[in-house]
Enzyme design. Sequence first.
Site: not given
Ligand code: PEP
Length: 249
Positions: A11, A166, A172, A212, A96, A94, A9
């Site tokens: 973003k 997630e 992040g 992460s 976000e 997601h 992703n």
């Molecule tokens: C994400 O945005 O779905 C995500 C898992 O980000 P990151 O890997 O940076 O934690």
Amino acid sequence: MRKNIVAGNWKMNNGLIQTKTLITELKQQKQTSDAEVMIAPSFTNLWHAFEETRQYPIEVVAQNMHFSDDGAYTGEISAGMLKSIGISTVILGHSERRTYYNETDEALAKKVDTALSQEIRVIFCFGEELADRKSGKHESIVENQIKKGLFHLKADAFKDVILAYEPVWAIGTGETASPEQAQDMHAFIRKTLANKYGQEVANSVSILYGGSVKPNNAKEIFSKTDVDGGLIGGAALNAEDFYAIVNAF
Ligand code: PEP
């Protein structure tokens, strides 16, 4: 049957030049695993990414879409628009988007229906906040998100649904769920699916972990029985790191 999948992703990162560069670098990487590879650039770069990866085992997917087929929704993108440029998978829900754009479970259920009705596969994201985990409510929060977003579907629809667990506190932040925490939650998700749709459907759905995931922790997380891959944010912006994760199976 369920597949191993690694989806990146991007973003709101990468203009056209950076997209071209990253795609060139991605195409130079060697894939040694059987994972399905997906990348989700921004809307403005979807077409370029799609064209450039046509001959490669990389699927270009969208990060979001609107639930209406068309109409007066300034700034939005429809399922039909995605289809018109060859996109056949979309990320929905997601954290976000849930947090910054107030995407509700109800709106997401509508988006899921619209996508599936246009034969677009859905990567459906959900996960608990840190406070939920600390208070032991993580399973009920996740169960609720899945039920509200997906449990109006018929069993057959799940052939086009991929789940992405997630935990919000791991996105992040550099903090990952431990492989055991991921496995426990993924097993719980599969059990929740089995209770509603039966074990066969539950076993057929890919459940990705996101939060992460990096080259140094992917192998251990992906080794867990109910973890079928990852949704990758930060590490998806570097071709070598991304393929180190793809090849961690
Ligand atoms: C994400 O945005 O779905 C995500 C898992 O980000 P990151 O890997 O940076 O934690």
